[in-house]
Design a protein around this motif. Structure first.
Motif, PDB file in Angstrom:
ATOM      1  N   ARG A 209       0.825  -1.210   0.000  1.00  0.00           N
ATOM      2  CA  ARG A 209       0.000   0.000   0.000  1.00  0.00           C
ATOM      3  C   ARG A 209       0.858   1.257   0.000  1.00  0.00           C
ATOM      4  NH1 ARG A 209      -5.252   1.043   3.914  1.00  0.00           N
ATOM      5  NH2 ARG A 209      -5.940   2.979   2.904  1.00  0.00           N
ATOM      6  N   ARG A 212       2.548   1.719  -3.443  1.00  0.00           N
ATOM      7  CA  ARG A 212       1.596   2.230  -4.436  1.00  0.00           C
ATOM      8  C   ARG A 212       1.325   3.718  -4.220  1.00  0.00           C
ATOM      9  NH1 ARG A 212      -1.119  -2.775  -3.617  1.00  0.00           N
ATOM     10  NH2 ARG A 212      -2.576  -1.724  -2.180  1.00  0.00           N
ATOM     11  N   ARG A 213       1.204   4.101  -2.960  1.00  0.00           N
ATOM     12  CA  ARG A 213       0.950   5.511  -2.667  1.00  0.00           C
ATOM     13  C   ARG A 213       2.114   6.393  -3.118  1.00  0.00           C
ATOM     14  NH1 ARG A 213      -1.177   7.002   3.217  1.00  0.00           N
ATOM     15  NH2 ARG A 213      -2.883   5.702   2.364  1.00  0.00           N
ATOM     16  N   HIS A 216       2.446   7.106  -6.885  1.00  0.00           N
ATOM     17  CA  HIS A 216       1.467   8.020  -7.467  1.00  0.00           C
ATOM     18  C   HIS A 216       1.762   9.471  -7.134  1.00  0.00           C
ATOM     19  CE1 HIS A 216      -1.613   4.477  -7.438  1.00  0.00           C
ATOM     20  NE2 HIS A 216      -0.792   4.440  -8.463  1.00  0.00           N
ATOM     21  N   THR A 217       2.813   9.706  -6.352  1.00  0.00           N
ATOM     22  CA  THR A 217       3.150  11.080  -5.968  1.00  0.00           C
ATOM     23  C   THR A 217       4.103  11.694  -6.966  1.00  0.00           C
ATOM     24  OG1 THR A 217       4.985  10.269  -4.572  1.00  0.00           O
ATOM     25  CG2 THR A 217       2.842  10.603  -3.517  1.00  0.00           C
TER      26      THR A 217
END
Length: 217
Positions: A209, A212-213, A216-217
């Motif tokens: 998790r 993935r976070r 995306h930044t």
């Protein structure tokens, strides 16, 4: 499972988490430093040093080649010198860290190699120093892969910590051997396996998790 067994498993789980946590606290900075050196001293890199690169690579490869159960025994004198004992959770942290640092260093090197060379060239052209290239380009760009690498390494350390129970390292592995195997208490063996499975699932979920976070930044 009665209250006594539950208390035993809970105490062993706390010992295991302590071993893994401290070992990773040592492994992450040292493994990161070794991994960065492996990359930047390589051919065509920003700090090309072939002799240093080969020396570092040799040390890392030797560290990765020694099976953990052998490493546990081989570093007994060092463990005794550092922590004053060779038994218990504190003593187990020494071989755990030594066995994991080379593994994580290779993961770091692989993650950093995924960073496009154009970004490094652009940073150098803009006047960035080598340290800035590492701290502001390589590591930030490779952060999702590094987080995934930390997750894999932590799960590996969790498995090593269970193996450390074979030589009195404490934790879930020690309980599984002393009670589940030697005393034929099957419920204890099953309980330790269940706890380890749950811990691995939680670690993998959290690591995936977070990776993935960050991606995306």
């Amino acid at each position: 499972m009665n209250d006594g067994t539950a208390s035993l498993i809970w105490q062993a789980t706390r010992e295991t988490l302590m071993m893994v946590g401290v070992a990773m606290a040592v492994t992450i900075p040292l493994g990161l430093a070794l991994g960065v050196l492996l990359l930047i001293t390589g051919r065509g890199q920003i700090l090309e040093q072939p002799l240093a690169n080969r020396a570092i690579a040799a040390v890392v490869n030797v560290g990765r080649s020694v099976p953990f159960i052998i490493l546990l025994v081989a570093v007994i004198p060092l463990t005794r010198a550092l922590v004053g004992t060779t038994i218990g959770t504190t003593a187990a942290i020494v071989p755990l860290a030594l066995g994991t640092i080379p593994f994580f260093a290779r993961i770091v090197e692989t993650a950093l190699r995924e960073v496009p060379g154009g970004l490094v060239e652009a940073a150098l052209a803009a006047g960035a120093r080598r340290r800035e290239v590492v701290t502001k380009v390589l590591i930030p760009e490779a952060l999702p892969s590094l987080v995934a690498g930390v997750t894999i390494t932590t799960i590996g350390v969790l498995g090593y910590s269970a193996m450390a129970g074979a030589v009195g390292g404490g934790g879930l592995g020690d309980v599984a051997i002393r009670y589940g195997y030697q005393r034929y208490e099957t419920d204890v063996t099953i309980a330790t396996v269940v706890v380890l499975v749950v811990l691995v699932q939680l670690l993998q979920f959290a690591g995936d998790r977070l990776a993935r976070r960050l991606s995306h930044t």
